[in-house]
Design a protein around this motif. Structure first.
Motif, mmCIF file in Angstrom:
data_model
loop_
_atom_site.group_PDB
_atom_site.id
_atom_site.type_symbol
_atom_site.label_atom_id
_atom_site.label_comp_id
_atom_site.label_asym_id
_atom_site.label_seq_id
_atom_site.Cartn_x
_atom_site.Cartn_y
_atom_site.Cartn_z
ATOM 1 N N LEU A 292 23.620 11.513 18.742
ATOM 2 C CA LEU A 292 23.009 12.829 18.870
ATOM 3 C C LEU A 292 22.769 13.211 20.335
ATOM 4 N N PHE A 293 22.971 12.244 21.220
ATOM 5 C CA PHE A 293 22.707 12.514 22.639
ATOM 6 C C PHE A 293 23.877 13.234 23.290
ATOM 7 N N ASP A 294 23.619 14.402 23.851
ATOM 8 C CA ASP A 294 24.647 15.080 24.641
ATOM 9 C C ASP A 294 24.492 14.579 26.074
ATOM 10 N N ARG A 295 25.140 13.456 26.354
ATOM 11 C CA ARG A 295 24.938 12.800 27.646
ATOM 12 C C ARG A 295 25.394 13.673 28.809
ATOM 13 N N GLU A 296 26.483 14.405 28.572
ATOM 14 C CA GLU A 296 26.978 15.284 29.642
ATOM 15 C C GLU A 296 25.936 16.348 29.982
ATOM 16 N N LEU A 297 25.338 16.917 28.923
ATOM 17 C CA LEU A 297 24.338 17.972 29.151
ATOM 18 C C LEU A 297 23.115 17.400 29.862
ATOM 19 N N ILE A 298 22.694 16.212 29.424
ATOM 20 C CA ILE A 298 21.529 15.594 30.049
ATOM 21 C C ILE A 298 21.815 15.328 31.525
ATOM 22 N N ARG A 329 30.084 5.964 24.173
ATOM 23 C CA ARG A 329 29.562 6.776 23.079
ATOM 24 C C ARG A 329 29.327 8.206 23.578
ATOM 25 N N THR A 330 29.734 9.183 22.768
ATOM 26 C CA THR A 330 29.557 10.580 23.170
ATOM 27 C C THR A 330 28.893 11.352 22.043
ATOM 28 N N LEU A 331 28.545 12.604 22.349
ATOM 29 C CA LEU A 331 27.940 13.475 21.334
ATOM 30 C C LEU A 331 28.930 13.656 20.193
ATOM 31 N N ASP A 332 28.501 13.332 18.966
ATOM 32 C CA ASP A 332 29.392 13.470 17.819
ATOM 33 C C ASP A 332 28.535 13.845 16.617
ATOM 34 N N LEU A 333 28.413 15.156 16.396
ATOM 35 C CA LEU A 333 27.498 15.624 15.362
ATOM 36 C C LEU A 333 27.956 15.185 13.966
ATOM 37 N N ASP A 334 29.292 15.094 13.761
ATOM 38 C CA ASP A 334 29.779 14.682 12.440
ATOM 39 C C ASP A 334 29.354 13.256 12.125
ATOM 40 N N ARG A 335 29.555 12.378 13.121
ATOM 41 C CA ARG A 335 29.152 10.996 12.893
ATOM 42 C C ARG A 335 27.639 10.897 12.722
ATOM 43 N N ALA A 336 26.911 11.672 13.518
ATOM 44 C CA ALA A 336 25.460 11.643 13.387
ATOM 45 C C ALA A 336 25.065 12.047 11.977
ATOM 46 N N ARG A 337 25.695 13.139 11.499
ATOM 47 C CA ARG A 337 25.405 13.634 10.158
ATOM 48 C C ARG A 337 25.714 12.546 9.119
#
Lengths: 507, 279, 326
Positions: A292-298, A329-337
């Motif tokens: 759930l972490f958007d590391r690039e945005l952070i 690891r990158t932001l991946d909303l599908d996997r998070a879901r």
């Protein structure tokens, strides 16, 4: 293992660090001048007792007045300081030979008794020692002769030279109980010490390193407000400031008269998911949060690119021990879901604790809240005051933030925060294989083999431990261009807080 | 009713009208502002931080790249609502207690006064620091802290007015007439202290807005991602050097709000004057 | 003529002062109880805060014993109270020094800043207040009104930061931090304190000026003023000799409140200008859970406030004969 004046230990951070080393000082250091340096905080808790050092201001102050048996070089590798040699054949029993030419500020000579006193007091809980768990690794410390000390550890540890270089292990005069002034061996003598106000040191003419320190005098103050700190620098009232906000870098660079000391470091703010609570104990929940972490945005929005993207384990990419072949690891909303669906989410909002005490955590919490709402995870951001955060909230809630300073070795980092029996095992996880590997690596003298072991440990932490480490925070300090000799040392700002004897003034 | 309001508005002076307009404006924003916000106030929508006025972001972006206009529209209700409620609470409680002590026996006066002294002599920001550390920051707590902080001040000023008025001839006359304490307090004393107390209320409102922003300076105020006007100034303070709209706009908002309230109150017809003149 | 009048005034003032000292003691006791009680509710104690992240159970226990924190709360309070009564405010746990020494290093700074700020703000506020009351609703009044309002319309940290940007960073006239070396000349002290004084004055002037104006306007509508004016006394004289004494009660009360802010409320100014005063010391004491130090600071702020109020009330009573009966 042997550390002597000619022979340095370790291969160093060399590869990763090279491009970041600034225009190396070509000029000869000049003697004289006065510099005022401003740190982040200053309070009545300020101390001259190395054992109690708690904040950057303390570490800097202690580096003015004291020395350790060892010290760090530019790559954060240990080198000799008060010790003339430091040997061990089994990583367990260490022999320290002290330099012969070191005097305390009161004129007395440095002896083995001072070392024994300084190290053993760190094990006494009543001393307020900050490093008791580490110091307890020393089973005995004894004076063999006035210049020889024998340290026996409870189990083998290759990293003792690094441990001894930390400011808490600085050597004080045997029997010291009053810390209203400092009697050390360091580059400056303590002229004024007013807790919460200022520390003023004047050059120690008898300093054992020839020609050093360069400055006539050095003053250390604390300015808690970042904007005020930057203004003090730009107005010329102070010449160095610690820890500036990435948003202030433009102002400093544009001034033309000031510059930035940029230090990529292992400092991180992490999300802690406790193993002993619902729903954070679920491995699927943990993985969901990590995706759930958007590391690039952070990295971009929170730290203005003054950060290095992390991979949910505490070893930063520029560390020689970093395992590069682990997938990022990158932001991946599908996997998070997917993972949240498997874990089963609570219908009520899940409280998420953050605090200004953990740098960037408040904004990270907002970011998580935003993305959480996209995958059906309701987070209630509870922002706690910095005051009391560590004693009352840290590690006490299922979901909360922590903040960990860089440690000189991977072993220290893992032993203090990830070993199952560690007091600061933040997530409360327990992994037997990890614990076994930790001891194995500690006793392993060969660098390549250690790197392999640490690589596996990084994989285990990233996959299973209830900690998410989105980025490592780059430290930024500001200084007047007339201050020379500053170089980044990845253990902290202001050259790992050890700048006092390295800088000079070209005014 | 509408006629009454119309004539009341007509009676206002020029500066009073300006004050009225500002107050009405901010009340409206406080109520409907959140619905007007073009973006989610918590969303990171702009790529640049501290951006200036653009078409997409009318008031630029803040220190994290959020839309300043949206945050301003959503933040106004905290400042207006909290400060208004706290100022009302503080002034009402202060005046009520002051009236009570002005006509009550010595010991009660003494007791209430000592208690007020106790409250007032603990510096407000430090008091808030402790309370926030104990129970955590929340809107009800901020309301409580602000009212407790400013109630004793209101009480002291009201009391000194009331004590003065209680010595006035017309009050003595009423007393001789055998009027009850409650009658004297409400009919004789209260109307004559309304005007100075209104001026005090206006200032108290300003001070509460400022206390809230001072608390946000210390990290104790309205908690992110929400922000009152003061917190907006505080969180964007590093944009001051480049005069970013992210800091100028909330600052202007605070200034217009506080000045507006006081201009309006100053222009209110002094009822106390007429009453005093009648005696 | 002056003789009996003075004696009369003293006869009124002295019992009042005596009574005030007694009730002041009561207030101090109340404050210490309240502070102690609230501080008990704070999460963590001095031992835990000192160790921070390094707080392990045995280390905390050892420090607690060393600090005497293992004793029950009432016992600690009574000990502190007994110490206080016998003139010993105790030992600061965190600073590892006698509380009196810690305070002695900070109190003069706070008093100096407060005194200088009062010296600037009181005359200015009185002048503004009287002038605008006398020219009520005229252009001067409106101008002064908007001026005082805009002075308080901005958060003080913004005013302070703006002042630093202009006077230190851009113009380089004044130092951005008010950290005064021990051997500083009076000129340097004034220069260092200029911006803190400015910031603090801006905040308190408005309240004092507006209260002065309101109180005087209230009096101007009284019949005796009309009478005096009808007798042909000049308005300025009426205001100074007749109106001011009658309006003085609320005015000095507002001033007492504002001036007490100069001590305890200076926290933001102390933080931004890095001025080592009492308010930041008290914040330190709260965050480090240093109870003896916290109590000492609370006692000082309370005493200062009580003194100011005592002065205010004495002035009010002496100036307004009608109050002497009460």
């Amino acid at each position: 293992m042997r550390l002597s004046r000619r022979q340095m230990l370790g291969t160093g951070f060399a590869a990763g660090m090279m491009p970041l080393l600034p225009r190396m000082a070509s000029a000869q250091p000049r003697r004289g001048g006065h510099v005022t340096a401003a740190c982040m905080s200053s309070s009545t808790a300020d101390t001259l007792d190395p054992a109690k050092g708690a904040l950057s201001t303390d570490y800097c102050r202690h580096a003015m007045f004291y020395n350790g048996l060892t010290d760090y070089d530019d790559n954060a590798q240990p080198r000799l300081s008060l010790a003339e040699s430091l040997d061990s054949s089994d990583q367990m029993t260490w022999r320290v030979v002290l330099r012969d030419d070191v005097k305390f500020h009161d004129g007395s000579k440095l002896t083995a008794d001072d070392v024994v006193f300084s190290l053993l007091r760190l094990q006494d809980p009543a001393s307020g020692s900050k490093v008791k768990p580490i110091a307890s690794q020393m089973a005995s410390v004894r004076a063999v002769s006035p210049r020889d000390v024998e340290i026996v550890l409870t189990s083998p540890n290759v990293d003792l030279p690094s441990i001894l270089a930390q400011s808490h292990f600085y050597i004080i005069k045997a029997g010291t109980t009053n810390f209203s002034t400092a009697n050390g061996t360091g580059p400056f003598r303590c002229q004024t010490f007013q807790p919460g106000v200022r520390t003023l040191g004047v050059r120690n003419e008898d300093y054992f390193r020839d020609g050093r320190p360069y400055l006539d005098s050095l003053e250390l103050i604390g300015i808690p407000d970042e904007v005020a700190r930057v203004n003090a620098l730009l107005s010329g009232d102070v010449q160095m400031i610690l820890a500036i906000n990435p948003r202030s870098t433009r102002r400093i660079r544009e001034s033309g008269t000031h510059d930035l000391l940029v230090t990529p470091s292992g400092l991180y703010t992490n999300l802690i998911m406790r193993r002993d609570a619902v729903p954070t104990s679920s491995p699927d929940f943990v993985l969901g949060m990590k995706y759930l972490f958007d590391r690039e945005l952070i990295k971009r929005a929170l730290f203005r690119d003054y950060a290095t993207i992390g991979n949910d384990h505490p070893i930063p990419p520029f560390d020689p021990l970093y395992r590069a072949d682990l997938p990022q690891r990158t932001l991946d909303l599908d996997r998070a879901r997917y993972h949240f669906a498997r874990a089963g989410l609570p219908s009520t909002p899940l409280p998420l604790y953050c605090s200004p005490a953990a740098e960037g955590s408040v904004d990270m919490a907002s970011v998580l809240q935003e993305y959480g709402s996209k995958v059906g995870l309701k987070l209630a951001v509870n922002r706690m005051p910095a005051d009391g955060y560590w004693s009352t909230h840290w590690m006490k809630h299922p979901l909360g933030f922590g903040n960990t300073n860089p440690r000189p070795t991977a072993d220290l980092m893992f032993s203090l925060f990830y070993k199952s029996t560690a007091a600061w095992n933040e997530s409360g996880w327990k992994n037997e294989r990890f614990d076994r590997l930790l001891l194995e690596a500690r006793a392993q003298g060969d660098f390549a083999l250690r790197k392999e072991i640490y690589g596996e440990m990084q994989e285990i932490v990233a996959a299973e431990c209830g900690t998410a480490i989105p980025v490592f925070i780059t430290l930024i300090d500001g200084f007047d261009k007339r201050v020379k000799g500053l170089r980044p040392i990845p253990l902290g700002g202001f050259m790992g807080y050890k700048f006092p004897e390295h800088v000079w003034w070209e005014g | 009713m509408t006629n009454a309001i119309r004539s009341w508005v007509k009676a206002l002076s020029g500066s009073g009208l300006i004050g009225l307009a500002l107050v009405v404006f901010w009340l409206l924003i406080a109520i409907i502002g959140p619905f007007l916000a073009p973006y989610d106030p918590g969303a990171f929508v702009a790529h640049d931080v501290f951006a200036s006025f653009t078409g997409a972001h009318l008031l630029g972006s803040d220190y994290l790249g959020r839309d300043v206009l949206s945050r301003l529209l959503s933040g106004a209700r905290y400042s207006v609502g909290l400060a208004l409620a706290a100022a009302l609470l503080a002034s009402t409680a202060g005046i009520a207690l002051a009236l009570l002590t002005a006509v009550s026996p010595r010991w009660l006066d003494e007791g209430v006064s000592r208690f007020m002294d106790t409250l007032i002599s603990i510096p407000s920001k430090i008091f808030s620091l402790v309370l926030v550390a104990v129970v955590g920051s929340s809107l009800p707590l901020l309301l409580l802290v602000a009212s407790i902080t400013y109630m004793p001040g209101s009480f002291r000023i009201a009391r000194s007015l009331a004590v003065n008025l209680a010595q006035m001839d017309y009050v003595q006359v009423a007393r001789c007439r055998g009027e009850g304490a409650a009658y004297i307090a409400i009919r004789e004393i209260l109307p004559n202290m309304i005007h100075p107390m209104l001026a005090d209320f206006g200032l108290r409102f300003v001070f509460i807005v400022l206390l809230l922003s001072g608390l946000s300076f210390l990290g104790l105020g309205v908690q992110p991602p929400d922000a009152d006007l003061g917190s907006l100034v505080r969180e964007n303070i590093s944009g001051l050097g480049e005069a970013a709209p992210a800091i100028l706009m909330p600052a202007i908002a605070i200034a217009t709000l506080t000045v507006g309230v006081n201009l309006l109150i100053d222009a209110l017809p002094g009822r106390g004057r007429r009453m005093a003149g009648k005696e | 003529m002056a003789g009996p009048a003075t004696r009369g005034l003293l006869a009124t003032a002295l019992p009042l002062i005596g009574k005030r000292i007694a009730s002041g003691m009561l207030t101090l006791l109340l404050v210490s109880l309240v502070v102690f009680f609230i501080a008990q509710l704070l999460p963590g104690d001095a031992a835990q805060e000192m160790l921070g992240q390094a707080a392990t159970a045995d280390a905390v226990a050892a420090l607690r014993e060393k600090f005497g924190l293992d004793r029950p709360a009432p016992e600690r309070y009574v000990r502190w109270l007994v110490g206080m009564v016998t003139g010993d405010p105790g030992y600061s746990l965190v600073a590892n020094m006698a509380v009196s020494d810690v305070i002695a290093a900070r109190l003069p700074n706070s008093l100096l800043l407060a005194a200088l700020s009062a010296l600037v703000s009181v005359p200015v506020a009185l002048t503004i207040g009287i002038l605008s009351a006398m020219h009520r609703d005229a252009r001067l009044d409106r101008g002064l009104n908007v001026a005082t309002l805009s002075m308080v319309a901005l958060p003080e940290f913004l005013v302070a930061t703006l002042a630093v940007l202009v006077f230190s960073v851009q113009l380089r006239w004044l130092p951005s931090i008010a950290l005064i070396p021990p051997d500083a000349s009076p000129w340097l002290i004034l220069r260092s304190l200029a911006m803190p004084i400015l910031t603090l004055s801006v905040i308190v002037i408005a309240q004092m000026a507006r209260m002065t104006r309101a109180a005087i306007i209230q009096q101007l509508s009284q019949p005796y003023v009309e009478m005096a004016l009808l007798k042909g006394i000049k308005p300025a004289r009426v205001v100074l000799t007749h109106v001011l004494p009658n309006a003085i009660g609320p005015i000095v009360n507002a001033m007492a409140l504002s001036l007490s802010y100069l001590l305890g409320g200076a926290i933001i100014v102390e933080t931004i200008f890095n001025y080592p005063g009492l308010a930041s010391l008290m914040v330190n004491a709260v965050t480090s859970r240093d109870m003896p130090l916290l109590q000492a600071c609370a006692m000082i702020f309370c005493t200062a406030y009580l003194l100011l109020v005592l002065i205010a009330d004495t002035v009010a009573i002496l100036a307004n004969p009608r109050l002497r009966n009460r």
